[in-house]
Design a protein around this motif. Structure first.
Motif, short mmCIF file in Angstrom:
data_model
loop_
_atom_site.label_atom_id
_atom_site.label_comp_id
_atom_site.label_asym_id
_atom_site.label_seq_id
_atom_site.Cartn_x
_atom_site.Cartn_y
_atom_site.Cartn_z
N SER A 1 0.85 -1.20 0.00
CA SER A 1 0.00 0.00 0.00
C SER A 1 0.88 1.24 0.00
N GLY A 2 0.20 2.37 -0.19
CA GLY A 2 0.90 3.66 -0.12
C GLY A 2 1.64 4.01 -1.41
N ASP A 3 2.40 5.10 -1.33
CA ASP A 3 3.18 5.56 -2.48
C ASP A 3 4.42 4.66 -2.62
N MET A 4 4.36 3.75 -3.56
CA MET A 4 5.38 2.71 -3.61
C MET A 4 6.72 3.20 -4.13
N ALA A 5 6.76 4.33 -4.81
CA ALA A 5 8.05 4.86 -5.24
C ALA A 5 8.77 5.42 -4.01
N TYR A 6 8.07 6.27 -3.31
CA TYR A 6 8.64 6.91 -2.12
C TYR A 6 9.01 5.87 -1.06
N ILE A 7 8.02 5.01 -0.76
CA ILE A 7 8.25 4.05 0.32
C ILE A 7 9.38 3.08 -0.02
N SER A 8 9.40 2.61 -1.26
CA SER A 8 10.43 1.61 -1.60
C SER A 8 11.84 2.20 -1.49
N ALA B 1 11.61 3.79 -8.43
CA ALA B 1 11.21 2.94 -7.30
C ALA B 1 12.20 1.80 -7.15
N LYS B 2 12.48 1.44 -5.92
CA LYS B 2 13.47 0.37 -5.64
C LYS B 2 12.75 -0.95 -5.40
N ILE B 3 12.05 -1.39 -6.42
CA ILE B 3 11.28 -2.64 -6.28
C ILE B 3 12.00 -3.73 -7.07
#
Ligand SMILES: Nc1ncnc2c1ncn2[C@@H]1O[C@H](COP(=O)(O)OP(=O)(O)OP(=O)(O)O)[C@@H](O)[C@H]1O
Ligand SMILES: O=P(O)(O)OC[C@H]1O[C@H](OP(=O)(O)OP(=O)(O)O)[C@H](O)[C@@H]1O
Ligand SMILES: O=C(O)c1cccnc1
Length: 491
Positions: free
Chosen positions: A267-274, A310-312
């Motif tokens: 969930s959430g802003d996955m670019a920022y969070i990752s 994003a660091k996914i």
């Protein structure tokens, strides 16, 4: 899936539209049920605005054709609900399936307006199988194409298929998972698909684990004490402040006792969070721990997340893949292209339409994939009458079937016939490849396609050209039919 719960004698032969059996009845009563006919299936526009589709579903078609027979309960049902005479019921009981079926192989890249499956044989039998063949290839091809789009957006990262819970029922989940694997996914969460098809299975855990234990620490610890490979779901309360620090704490406590593979954010802003999570993991001494992401992802969100840096590392994809969210139907059709006349000779047939794209191309055909020997990439497809063979030609004139001024002459080329014999006179002559081999083929086929056809947005139109002979016969037949209609309307 057979529904033995409702009828122990269930079979797939009635998995057809009533109008097919009604037409069979007419053919039977009028003595033309066994006239030789040729039907071809194709779709008219590429799905998802893509530049190609990935053909899939053949394995299921083969199982369907091999299973075909009218059971006594099928016949009793037809007798009770329809008005058919007993001689037709007997004809169905003794039906000996003698179809010749040619098809694209699974994993082949295919394009609009070229035959994907060709069914030849007794008219009534060809008619019966239309619905199931379309039902199968429409779904499988649509999903394998969606999977390939997602694979192209993701690049080399791992993709896990998570769609079962959101799929349109059990068959769609199971076979959609297989199509995902063919199109480029690496693993699935569907355990049955793993067992039946040998697809790698993989998974993390749900929010319920944390809720069941009452805290992230208790839950992660319990999971780590019962599993070697661990991916912790970190977004239940607060990813940055609670989830990731707790995952790191448990990973440190457990040390070598576990293989801390990483964390999942859902969930959430996955670019920022990752990006924040990556930093936390690196600083804690876990640079090899991977970041898994899921939450309504598809090729568009993935492309956007990649653009945002994003660091996914691993992508879990469910709903938007398994439901083909942005285009729920491929729209493949099945058209009669040739039929035996009362004189025993085959004649081409055509369905005219005011819409150019809907005018079918008459005659039994073969699709040839033309590649230039110097470039090792595809030049286009050449759809020809079945009697033609471009391998005997030194140069090939290829032209757009609608805008004929777009043309080229190809020399030093290889032509590969795409429609393969699958059934000859009702007997299976094709060995079904393993799904891993199909997946490998898909990837290899994608390598042979220019990037211009592979981009997800506004790709170039891949040439699907008609041979001169096929084009001429189509124009002539349209003219003949028009003349006939004109004459009749003047009578
Ligand atoms: N940085 C981003 N750029 C583009 N899309 C994103 C980004 N971060 C998340 N998304 C996508 O945006 C959508 C967000 O949906 P939604 O608002 O339901 O998620 P959420 O905020 O996580 O809420 P929930 O907790 O209910 O899942 C998802 O499809 C997700 O994949
Ligand atoms: O988002 P999708 O692409 O459809 O992928 C599948 C989804 O299924 C799970 O959510 P769900 O809310 O069903 O279960 P959970 O309680 O584990 O979050 C998982 O967390 C994914 O978000
Ligand atoms: O293993 C997972 O993380 C998973 C499986 C199914 C659906 N969502 C997530």
């Amino acid at each position: 899936m057979l529904n033995k719960e409702y009828d122990p004698d269930d079979s797939l032969v009635l998995h057809t539209d009533l109008y097919q059996i009604n037409m069979m009845y007419t053919y039977f009563k009028k003595g033309i049920a066994d006239r030789n006919a040729v039907f071809e299936s194709y779709y008219r526009t590429e799905p998802f605005g893509n530049g190609f589709a990935v053909f899939a579903g053949l394995e299921r078609v083969v199982h369907y054709i091999n299973s075909l027979h009218f059971t006594e309960s099928d016949l009793a049902y037809l007798k009770a609900t329809e008005h058919y005479d007993d001689d037709f019921i007997d004809y169905l009981r003794n039906l000996d399936f003698k179809l010749n079926i040619r098809s694209m192989r699974e994993g082949e890249l295919v394009f609009a307006n070229e035959p994907l499956v060709q069914v030849e044989g007794p008219l009534a039998q060809c008619q019966l199988v239309e619905t199931a063949i379309l039902n199968i290839i429409n779904f499988h091809t649509l999903l394998a194409t969606k999977a390939a789009r997602i694979r192209l957006a993701v690049g080399d990262d791992l993709i896990m298929e998570f769609g079962t819970r959101r799929a349109q029922e059990t068959d769609a989940a199971l076979w959609g998972t297989r199509a995902a694997y063919i199109g480029g996914f690496d693993a699935t969460s569907n355990v049955r698909a793993g067992k039946l098809f040998g697809i790698p299975t993989s998974g993390t855990h749900a929010h319920s684990l944390i809720e069941a234990f009452g805290s992230e620490y208790e839950a992660f610890k319990a999971y780590a004490e019962t599993h070697r490979d661990c991916v912790f779901l970190v977004d239940t309360y607060d990813t940055i402040r609670s989830g990731v620090p707790t995952a790191i704490k448990v990973a440190k406590e457990m040390g070598d006792k576990i293989n801390f593979q990483g964390v999942r954010i859902d969930s959430g802003d996955m670019a920022y969070i990752s990006k924040r999570v990556r930093k936390q993991l690196d600083e804690a001494g876990f640079p090899n721990a991977k970041i898994y992401a899921s939450n309504d992802l598809d090729e568009n969100t993935i492309t956007s997340l990649k653009m945002q840096g994003a660091k996914i590392d691993v992508w879990g994809i469910g709903t938007k893949y398994i439901t083909a969210y942005d285009q729920p139907a491929l729209g493949a059709v099945y058209k009669l292209v040739a039929i035996e006349g009362s004189d025993g000779k085959m004649r081409d047939t055509l369905k005219i339409s005011s819409n150019v794209i809907k005018v079918s191309t008459p005659g039994k055909k073969q699709v040839w994939r033309i590649s230039a020997n110097t470039k090792k990439k595809n030049e286009g497809d050449w759809v020809a009458r079945d009697t033609e063979d471009p391998r005997k030609l030194d140069s090939l004139y290829m032209f757009h079937p609608e805008y004929t001024y777009i043309n080229k002459v190809v020399t030093d080329f290889t032509a590969r016939p795409l429609l393969r014999d699958i059934f000859v006179a009702g007997k299976q002559v094709y060995d079904l490849p393993d799904v891993k081999e199909i997946k490998r083929q898909t990837a290899e086929n994608l390598d042979g396609l220019w990037d211009e056809y592979k981009r997800s947005l506004n790709p170039q139109e891949y040439p699907v050209d008609l041979s001169q002979e096929l084009y001429d016969s189509k124009v002539k037949l349209i003219e003949e039919i028009r003349t006939k209609i004109r004459e009749r309307s003047q009578e």
